[in-house]
Design an enzyme around this catalytic site. Sequence first.
Site, PDB file in Angstrom:
ATOM      1  N   GLY A 218       0.809  -1.209   0.000  1.00  0.00           N
ATOM      2  CA  GLY A 218       0.000   0.000   0.000  1.00  0.00           C
ATOM      3  C   GLY A 218       0.843   1.260   0.000  1.00  0.00           C
ATOM      4  O   GLY A 218       1.965   1.290  -0.529  1.00  0.00           O
ATOM      5  N   SER A 219       0.312   2.293   0.608  1.00  0.00           N
ATOM      6  CA  SER A 219       0.931   3.622   0.498  1.00  0.00           C
ATOM      7  C   SER A 219       2.263   3.759   1.213  1.00  0.00           C
ATOM      8  O   SER A 219       2.963   4.759   1.019  1.00  0.00           O
ATOM      9  CB  SER A 219      -0.041   4.688   1.004  1.00  0.00           C
ATOM     10  OG  SER A 219      -1.148   4.789   0.134  1.00  0.00           O
ATOM     11  N   THR A 220       2.657   2.768   2.043  1.00  0.00           N
ATOM     12  CA  THR A 220       3.993   2.859   2.640  1.00  0.00           C
ATOM     13  C   THR A 220       5.066   2.796   1.543  1.00  0.00           C
ATOM     14  O   THR A 220       6.170   3.314   1.722  1.00  0.00           O
ATOM     15  CB  THR A 220       4.244   1.732   3.657  1.00  0.00           C
ATOM     16  OG1 THR A 220       4.053   0.459   3.024  1.00  0.00           O
ATOM     17  CG2 THR A 220       3.297   1.848   4.841  1.00  0.00           C
TER      18      THR A 220
END
Length: 491
Positions: A218-220
Amino acid sequence: MNRPLRHIAVFCGILTLALLLRANWVQFAQNDDLANDKKNRRVQIEAFSHPRGDIIVGGKSVTGSKETPGSDFKFKRVFKEGPMYAPVTGYFSQAQGATFLEGVHNGVLSGNDDRLFIKRTLDMLTGKKQQGGDVITTIDPKAQKAAYEGLVNLNAKGAVVALDPRSGKVLAMASTPSYDPSSFSGISLAEGKKFKALGDRKDKPLSNRALREIYPPGSTFKILTAAAALEHGIVTDIDKPTGAETPYKLPLSSTRIGNDVPDSNCDKVSVKTGMQWSCNNVFLDLADKLGKDKMRETAEKFGFNDEQFIPVRAVASSYPEKLDKPQTALTGMGQGSLTSTPLQMAMVTAGLANDGKVMKPYLVEELRGPDLSTIEKGEPHELNQAVSEKTARTVQEMMENTVENGTANKARIDGVTVGGKTGTAQHGADVNDERPFAWFVSYAKNSEGESPVAVAVFVDPSNMDIPRSEIAGGKLGAPIAKAVMEAVLER
């Protein structure tokens, strides 16, 4: 001698020679195979005939040996705070074998390691019982407790990995749900049933989620996308508007992807603001401009597409080679075909916190003989200079702004500089049917400006009784990361 007797004598001689050859073949050529055969009960009896060495955390043993009267196997393994340390120690069972550190360093713990040959020979000559050596880990007990309890208190499936960015030492490695290795360390029927019951559970307590399972990050992953864009000159000014519109139309596709925040926060904003509010459009656009080869090159410098041995094996995280333009864009926000272990995202975060230098993670500080002599010492090794110091510090600036003024604010620690990034990862054939994964990555700096800790938190909320709207890395993962960082900083 008459002819029949001569024939009999020759035949008997041939039989005797064959017997001698066979005996020598078994004794020497097949010695190791027979000695290590799983069905050789003598080997098993010998393995459990004496107390085993211990696995040490923070100067104290988290393992032990207990006598088992009435059995051929005189001693069995016991574990202290077993569920908390199981992802580190693994198990050592009379019936089920050994895993993780118990398996990798079985030779030292049992006393059979070749490096203990002289000690073992002297003990045999003096009549002393064989003794095992110890495995000294890099784990920080307070950080491990913060990681484990944070996941348990959420009643979540998940994992936490904390590293020292400067050396690569593993400071914490937790996975939930977990298990107590003591509960099946013997050979009884009841213990066998307990092990089978654990293996049959749908939530897979025997699985080490920190090392052995992969998920979309995801956005990490946007911190790596930002690093790649800076390193390859796609971005030269993090405060300059990017022109990436929201909702973002994937290249060669009619699909449009929006954001979890208002469009006004993300439309055509700079990379710094895009990081602050986790704007998908900004990072989809960057990945598309970079292309799959440059994205993959940067990912591999941080460790993707390679197994890691710490010395326990961690499966390879994957940045695929064959991606079309829409798939490449999706990797910019940590989706699509991209997968990562929690260890890998901790390595990415640690590498950026360490000014672009990725250190090889390691879990063992020292292997020690029964006489307390050092057999082997763990040493820091540089894996890669993944990106330049300038690039890494620019990403740090964005991550620290995200903690101070953006979505990662729950990781703030008074008086400490913290950088962080949230992540919510969609998964499954129909992303609307599956509850998303929650991620959080962060690092903290000490008074000298160094980062002694970087953390990756992964939470699978599929068994949590919370609304879908509450599933977010900042809400679920950030408090755990904060507690782990505080534990390390207090040390």
